[in-house]
Design a protein around this motif. Structure first.
Motif, PDB file in Angstrom:
ATOM      1  N   VAL A 119       0.836  -1.201   0.000  1.00 50.20           N
ATOM      2  CA  VAL A 119       0.000   0.000   0.000  1.00 50.20           C
ATOM      3  C   VAL A 119       0.876   1.259   0.000  1.00 50.20           C
ATOM      4  N   CYS A 122       2.423   1.662  -3.407  1.00 48.83           N
ATOM      5  CA  CYS A 122       1.388   2.086  -4.357  1.00 48.83           C
ATOM      6  C   CYS A 122       1.123   3.583  -4.255  1.00 48.83           C
ATOM      7  N   LEU A 123       1.032   4.099  -3.040  1.00 50.49           N
ATOM      8  CA  LEU A 123       0.764   5.524  -2.853  1.00 50.49           C
ATOM      9  C   LEU A 123       1.870   6.381  -3.469  1.00 50.49           C
ATOM     10  N   SER A 126       1.955   5.723  -7.479  1.00 50.57           N
ATOM     11  CA  SER A 126       0.799   6.295  -8.168  1.00 50.57           C
ATOM     12  C   SER A 126       0.856   7.823  -8.170  1.00 50.57           C
ATOM     13  N   THR A 169      -4.165   3.038  -6.378  1.00 53.72           N
ATOM     14  CA  THR A 169      -3.724   2.238  -5.232  1.00 53.72           C
ATOM     15  C   THR A 169      -4.710   1.117  -4.957  1.00 53.72           C
TER      16      THR A 169
END
Length: 465
Positions: A119, A122-123, A126, A169
């Motif tokens: 996570v 991903c943050l 992205s 995400t």
């Protein structure tokens, strides 16, 4: 083979697993074509130049197309990156090393840490991705829907940037969940199947591009022209590379072992001869991933730096020369550096994943030894020496397979979308996942007294080095 395929679908449990896996893969492919709400149309090459080439190559093992602004734009790469990071930390951080020794409970905790790290990655990814592909689209918003432009009309409105980051995400986390559902209720390794589906999904487009540019006459293997002899050469080369990849994937060095004899009552147990299989390609596909990633970054980085200076200046020319050199896949310098990095990462990753001392201790604790070598340090040294030698062979094969796409791309002028299927990361992943899937299906068939899919055709027999 048709009879074996028919038998597969007559077993209710196996049929249910196969259809569930296919259904989850179909969901992944549908989401792959859903663009972000704030995108006017999913661009093919928004990044442009070297960045577009970078995204195209990374997409081969990201289970996505990073050039398309979709809800699954990041693919499964953040999860893979998190897994690699924790695997590397597991050899250096004592707390993670202890968790690995706790068996299933420890692995469950490591998987939980992997999800949290995924996570976070991903943050970050992205946000950078949205900033590059959308927020910097230039005057008029470029690919941004007019309803989502900021007041100046030059980029995406800030709150919508947060929405885009959240959507991408959630898309990657959803793909991670899909992979776990395939692991639990389907058949095969879920994450690997998602990557394989992403790779194979690019084949029809590549085949169409090859046929569209083909000329129905002899071209003398001219660069950039696909004639009859070029097509035949590509077909023969593909078969040869696949055979080589299969050999690397299944190749083993079998170390003979013998268990100690012990007496219990009037019976003597033990004394059986077995073997310890050591894979030729112990590092798998990771060396190519690391090497290709490192080689792609300098070309893009120096190209961006060159754009910050005045065109025609000495600094611009120097940085641009370095950028072009690092992106010229047909050059000897690029391929020599590529091979050197593959050899380095083969030994590096093998040193992390293969622990001869741990194997030696396990053999000693189970009452097993290698004939001619005393348990303990001598066994550890012997296993380390053998692994060093077979890793050299595996790295050599891996290097040959890795540079085949660059040779095809550079010498024949075939687009990289086609040349990428002749070796490198994509082909290694596809072959490895295919064999793993066949073995999972075979386990269900053999358990019900049926013959395996590859039984009788040389399947299951590993080349011995």
């Amino acid at each position: 083979m048709l009879e074996k395929l028919r038998i597969m679908f007559t077993i209710p449990e196996l049929r249910k697993k196969i259809f569930l896996t296919l259904g989850l893969l179909a969901i992944y492919r549908i989401g792959f074509h859903i663009p972000l709400p704030m995108v006017d149309n999913a661009p093919a090459d928004s990044a442009g130049g070297g960045a577009a080439d970078f995204l195209e190559k990374v997409s081969l093992f990201a289970a996505s197309d990073l050039r398309q602004l979709t809800i699954f734009g990041l693919g499964i790469m953040p999860y893979i990156s998190a897994s690699i990071i924790l695997q590397l930390l597991g050899t250096t951080v004592p707390a993670l090393a202890e968790l690995k020794k706790e068996g299933q409970a420890g692995q469950k905790k490591i998987n939980e840490y992997t999800r949290y790290l995924t996570v976070g990655i991903c943050l970050v990814q992205s946000w950078i991705y949205v900033s590059v592909m959308l927020s910097a689209s230039g005057p008029g918003g470029g690919n941004i829907n007019a309803n989502f432009l900021n007041e100046a009309g030059t980029g995406l409105y800030l709150p919508w940037q947060f929405v885009a980051v959240a959507v991408m995400t959630c898309g990657s986390v959803f793909l991670m969940w899909l992979g776990e559902q395939i692991d639990e209720h389907g058949i095969g390794n879920g994450i690997s199947l998602l990557i394989m589906a992403g790779i194979l999904a690019q084949m029809p487009k590549a085949l169409y591009e090859l046929i569209r540019n083909m000329e129905t006459q002899l071209t003398g293997l001219s660069r950039g022209q696909v004639g009859i002899e070029t097509l035949i050469l590509l077909f023969v080369l593909f078969i040869g590379v696949v055979v080589g990849v299969v050999f690397i994937t299944l190749g083993q060095r079998k170390i003979p072992t013998q268990s100690a004899k012990f007496t219990r009552g009037r019976k003597v147990y033990g004394g059986t001869r077995q073997h310890l299989p050591l894979r030729i390609n112990q590092a798998g596909v990771m060396p190519i991933i690391f090497a290709s990633s490192l080689l792609m970054i300098p070309g893009v980085f120096f190209g961006l730096m060159a754009g910050a200076f005045e065109t025609g200046g000495a600094i611009f020319k120097g940085l641009n020369l370095v950028s072009l050199t690092m992106q010229d896949q047909a050059s000897y310098f690029f391929n020599l550096l590529y091979v050197a990095l593959i050899f380095f990462f083969c030994y590096f990753w093998t040193a992390i994943t293969f622990n001869p001392k741990e194997i030696s201790d396990n053999l000693r604790d189970s009452g097993t030894f290698i004939p001619g070598y005393r348990p303990g340090k001598r066994t550890t040294d012997y296993l380390e020496k053998v692994m060093v030698r077979i890793t050299y062979v595996g790295a050599g094969f891996l290097s040959i397979v890795a540079i085949v796409p660059t040779i095809v791309y550079g010498s024949l002028g075939v687009p990289y979308s086609i040349a990428g299927f002749y070796g490198g990361t994509g082909l290694l992943i596809a072959v490895s996942v295919a064999f793993d899937l066949v073995q999972k299906i075979d386990s269900h068939l053999v358990m019900r007294n049926y013959r395996g899919l590859l039984e009788g055709a040389g399947g299951g027999v590993s080349p011995v080095v």
